[in-house]
Scaffold this active site. Sequence first.
Site, PDB file in Angstrom:
ATOM      1  N   ASP A 105      25.963 -42.667  46.947  1.00 40.89           N
ATOM      2  CA  ASP A 105      26.824 -43.757  47.401  1.00 40.89           C
ATOM      3  C   ASP A 105      26.857 -43.790  48.935  1.00 40.89           C
ATOM      4  OD1 ASP A 105      28.715 -45.649  47.872  1.00 40.89           O
ATOM      5  OD2 ASP A 105      30.399 -44.513  47.017  1.00 40.89           O
ATOM      6  N   GLU A 118      16.050 -25.176  67.900  1.00 37.59           N
ATOM      7  CA  GLU A 118      15.753 -24.418  66.694  1.00 37.59           C
ATOM      8  C   GLU A 118      14.511 -24.975  66.032  1.00 37.59           C
ATOM      9  OE1 GLU A 118      19.481 -25.306  64.385  1.00 37.59           O
ATOM     10  OE2 GLU A 118      17.940 -25.991  62.995  1.00 37.59           O
ATOM     11  N   CYS A 139      22.556 -24.750  67.080  1.00 39.48           N
ATOM     12  CA  CYS A 139      22.715 -25.984  67.843  1.00 39.48           C
ATOM     13  C   CYS A 139      23.290 -25.782  69.243  1.00 39.48           C
ATOM     14  CB  CYS A 139      23.591 -26.970  67.066  1.00 39.48           C
ATOM     15  SG  CYS A 139      22.873 -27.444  65.495  1.00 39.48           S
ATOM     16  N   THR A 162      21.778 -36.482  58.380  1.00 35.48           N
ATOM     17  CA  THR A 162      22.175 -36.286  59.779  1.00 35.48           C
ATOM     18  C   THR A 162      21.112 -35.651  60.667  1.00 35.48           C
ATOM     19  OG1 THR A 162      23.149 -34.158  59.167  1.00 35.48           O
ATOM     20  CG2 THR A 162      24.626 -36.057  59.209  1.00 35.48           C
ATOM     21  N   ARG A 186      30.881 -25.723  52.398  1.00 29.14           N
ATOM     22  CA  ARG A 186      32.209 -25.835  53.017  1.00 29.14           C
ATOM     23  C   ARG A 186      32.539 -24.660  53.944  1.00 29.14           C
ATOM     24  NH1 ARG A 186      35.447 -29.702  51.924  1.00 29.14           N
ATOM     25  NH2 ARG A 186      37.357 -28.519  52.296  1.00 29.14           N
ATOM     26  N   THR A 234      30.784 -23.845  56.299  1.00 25.10           N
ATOM     27  CA  THR A 234      30.390 -24.259  57.653  1.00 25.10           C
ATOM     28  C   THR A 234      31.578 -24.844  58.428  1.00 25.10           C
ATOM     29  OG1 THR A 234      29.756 -26.478  56.924  1.00 25.10           O
ATOM     30  CG2 THR A 234      28.008 -24.828  56.964  1.00 25.10           C
ATOM     31  N   HIS A 288      30.297 -30.532  69.888  1.00 28.29           N
ATOM     32  CA  HIS A 288      29.068 -30.608  69.084  1.00 28.29           C
ATOM     33  C   HIS A 288      29.299 -31.535  67.897  1.00 28.29           C
ATOM     34  CE1 HIS A 288      25.511 -29.799  66.877  1.00 28.29           C
ATOM     35  NE2 HIS A 288      26.141 -29.143  65.911  1.00 28.29           N
ATOM     36  N   LYS A 295      32.676 -36.430  61.561  1.00 30.37           N
ATOM     37  CA  LYS A 295      33.972 -35.959  61.083  1.00 30.37           C
ATOM     38  C   LYS A 295      34.438 -34.685  61.804  1.00 30.37           C
ATOM     39  CE  LYS A 295      35.430 -34.621  56.621  1.00 30.37           C
ATOM     40  NZ  LYS A 295      35.037 -34.602  55.189  1.00 30.37           N
ATOM     41  N   ASN A 308      22.649 -36.043  64.182  1.00 30.41           N
ATOM     42  CA  ASN A 308      22.845 -34.747  64.814  1.00 30.41           C
ATOM     43  C   ASN A 308      21.525 -34.251  65.394  1.00 30.41           C
ATOM     44  OD1 ASN A 308      23.391 -32.125  65.532  1.00 30.41           O
ATOM     45  ND2 ASN A 308      23.712 -31.380  63.427  1.00 30.41           N
ATOM     46  N   SER A 346      25.538 -22.403  64.921  1.00 27.87           N
ATOM     47  CA  SER A 346      25.811 -21.609  63.728  1.00 27.87           C
ATOM     48  C   SER A 346      25.342 -20.180  63.924  1.00 27.87           C
ATOM     49  CB  SER A 346      25.113 -22.226  62.520  1.00 27.87           C
ATOM     50  OG  SER A 346      25.717 -23.454  62.202  1.00 27.87           O
TER      51      SER A 346
END
Lengths: 345, 133, 383
Positions: free
Chosen positions: A29, A81, A113, A154, A199, A201, A234, A239, A266, A296
Site C-alpha cells: 500500500d 558504506e 550512515c 528509501t 524496530r 533500529t 540524519h 519519520k 536516504n 548504525s
Amino acid sequence: MDIGIVGYGCYIPVFRISVEEIARVWNTDADSIKKGLMIEEKSVPDVDEDTITISVEAGRNALLRAGIEPNKIGAIFIGSESHPYAVKPSGTVVAEALDLGRDLMAADFEFACKAGTAAIQCCYGLVKSGLIDYGLAIGADTSQGRPGDALEYTAAAGGAAFILGRDPLAILDSTLSYTSDTSDFWRREGQDYPSHGARFTGKPAYFKHVISATKNIMEKASLKPRDFNYAVFHMPNGKFPSAAAKTLGFTKEQMAPGFVVSRIGNCYSGSSPLGLSRVLDTAKPGEKILLTSYGSGAGSDSFIFTVTDKILERRDKAPLTDHYISRKRNIDYGTYVRLKGKLKE
Amino acid sequence: MVHSSIPLFWRLRKAKYRLEGTKCRKCKSVFFPPRSFCSRCRRKGEIECFPFSGKGTIISYTIIRTPPEGFEKQSPYAVAIVKLDEGAQISGQVIGDLKEVETGKRVSAVFRKMYEDGPQGVINYGLKFALTG
Amino acid sequence: MTRVAVIGAGCTKLDEHWDKSLRDLSTEAGVLALKDAGLEGKDIQALYIGNMSAGRFIGQEHLAALTVDHAGLTPIPATRCEAACASGALAFRKACMAIKSGEYDIVVAAGAEKMTDIKGTSAISTLMGAGDQEWESAVGLTFVGLYALMTNAYMREFGLTREELALVPVKNHKHGLNNPYAQFNKEITVQDVLNSPLIADPLRLLDCSPITDGAAAVILASERAARKFDNPVWVLGSGQASDTLALHSRASLTEMLAARVASRKAYEQAGLGPDKIDVAEVHDCFSIAEVLAYEDLGFANKGEARKLLINNETAIGGRIPVNTDGGLKLGHPVGATGIKQIIEIVKQLRGRAVTQVKDAKTGLTHNVGGSGATALVHIFGSE
C-alpha cells in the site's frame, strides 16, 4: 582564526523511483508507506555512477565554492558504506580526479550512515592542529536495499563534500560524538544487501544516539533549540528525524530547509551532509545550524555551525542542492533493477 | 574487452580523469588526447601540459547498440566526437536521454565509471559528456 | 624497374568455416592460385600474407611462417603484413615492390582471416583493435560506431538520405547474387535495409559487412616471367597513404584523406584518371564507406556520390560498376579482403567474372584499414 567550512558542494544522480512504483511491484500500500516513511521518491544512480563518481562531482563543486587551488588540500577522507572496492581506497581516485596533488593524507571511512560527518571531524581536527591547511571531507553513498525489504523504498544515492579550513563560510563552533555498541543495522563482508533489526533500529539505536549527542552538544555550548535557525538530523526516512526533533524541541520551520529525504530518500553517508548543503544554500550570515548524524552500530556526531558573510560571495559559484533535487527523471522498477545490477547473471 | 592493462590506464590517468592534455609552445597546437611529440613541429616542438576545461560541442554522434565486451550493461549508449572549446577533438560517451543527443549541442565533461574488468578486476573511471543545453 | 603482373588467383568461399582452421584456408587459397597460374610450389620465391589479428582471433602470431610451413613452401622467406582491414592490399603492394626490386620473379601475395573461433562480442572488440585502444575503444566505440559517426556527419553535411544510403547494399547484394564465393546470395530491397535492426545509429544490420572466415591468394610475376603466362593482368599503379589513427583527430569526417592521396599516387603511376576506370572494387565495410570512396577516388565530386547511386551509374551496366562481386557485404575476412578485391578485378580484366563488365580493360581496388588511417589503391590493366 576561525575554522570551519570554506567550501561545500553536492551531487545527486538524476534518476528517481517513486514509492508508488516500488509498491506496485510488491503489491503493498503506497499511501501508507508514504505516510509512514514520509517519502515520495528516492534517487537512483545510473549504471556508471558509484560513490567515487558522486564524490568527484560533489568535491568539484566544493572546490569551486572554496576558490582555493586543489593542491592546497592536505587530506581527503571519504565516508561511505558503498565504497566500490573492499580493498583499495575511493579517496585516491577522487584525489587524482580533483588534482589534489601528492602531498596528501587519505583514508576511506566507514561508519554506516555517519562516516561522512566523521570525515568532517577528522579534517577539522587536522586543520586545528596545524598539520594541514585544508581538508576535504565527503559523505557519499549508492546504498542498497534488498528487493522487497522496507529499505528498498528509501535506500538512495547522493553525496556532499565539505572543505574544512580557515576563513570559513560557516564556522564549526563545536563538535562531539556519542558512541555505543548497538547492532541495529549491518552488512557482512561479501553480502550484497545490509540487514537490520527492524524496530530495534528505533528507540535504542537512532533515537538514543541522536538525542544524546544533540543534548550533549547543546549543553556543552549552553544553547537551547530556540538558539538555532536550522536543525539537520540524519534522515533514514522522514519519520525518525521529525520525531527526534519533536522530542528535542525543534520546530518544523527549523527542520524544513535541511529536510531533503522526502524527495531523494536516504543517501546514507550523504544524508545529513546533503541536508547541511541545502541549509547552507539559503542561510544568512550569523545564523546558527545544528547538525546531528547517525550511523548504525552505533553513533552520532553533532556539530554547531555559525554562518559567516563569506557565504554570500561563495554560494553561487556552484550548483545549489535544489538544482540536483529538481533535475530528475523518473524510472520504472524494471529500469531500476537494471541500473542497480540487481539481476543475477 | 578493452585491452585490460592496469599500467596502461594508470599512465593515462591525468588525461582520463581530468582532461590534462598537451600544447606545443612553438606552434600553439593543443593536443587531446595528449601527445608527447608535436606532430606539426616535430623535433622543434616544445610540449607542455595543457588543461582542457571539458566544455565542447558535438560534431557527430551515434548510438551504440551492439557493444563490445565490457560495455554490455551500459548498452545502448551514445558516443560523440566532441570538439573541445580549446581546439582538440575527442570521442566520448554522452550520458542522459539518447533522444536528446544531437550534433551541435553543447556538452561538458562528467566523471563516470567507464567499464569494469569483470567483478574481480579493476574499475576504470574517466570522463563522459553531459548535455548542457 | 620491371612491371609486375598477376598471373594466378585463388580464393576460398567466404563463409563461417566451422570445419577449417586458418592454416587450412590459406593453403586452400594458395593451391587454387597456383593451379590457376599453372605453377608448382617450388616456383614460388617468397610469400607475403596480409592478416589483421590472428593473435586475437585465434591466439596465433608468426603467421607467415605457419603459412609457408603448411603450404609446404619452406624455406622460402615469408612476411606478414598488417594494416587492419587493409592488410591484404598491403601484402600485395609489398610483393609488388619485392619483384620491382629485382630480388624475385615469382611471389605469392595472400590474405587470410579466421574470425569465427571467438564469440561475436570478442570479434567486435578485436576489430576495434584497428582503432585507438586508449581513446576510442576505451569509451565503448565499435567499428560500426566509427562509420556511423562518419555517416551522421555526411548525411548532415550533404543531405544524403537514409533511403539513398540503402542503395549501396541493395546494389551490392544484387551484384553478388550468383557469386559462388559469397557468404550470402540474396537480393534485398531498400525496405529490407530500413527494416533491419539498428546496430549503431543510423547504420543498420544490412549496412554492415559480416564476420567471415576466408583466404585469398594471387601469384605475382615480373614482366620477364609473366610473358610466359596467358592473360597476365598488369599492375599499372599502386598508392598507399596514412592518416591519424583515431577518427576524432581528423579535420574532416566526410572524406578519407589517405584514400585521396593513395588514389592520386596510383592514378599518377598508371598515367590515367578516374574517368578511364572500367570497374572498381571499393572497401564497403559499411554502406557509408562506399559513398566516401566514390568521392575519394574521383568517381564523383564531393557531396555528389548520391547521384551515382540514384542513377545506377555504379551498378552493372552503369558508367563505372562498383563491387561487381557483391563487395564486403557478402563476406569480409578482414586480412583477406584486399586480395579478394584484386581477384575480382583480375577476373573482370580476363573477362571471366560472374557479373562481367563488358570489355573491361582497366580496374581499380580500394582497400581501407581502420576508419581510414591506412588506404591502398591499386590500378590494373589487361595490357
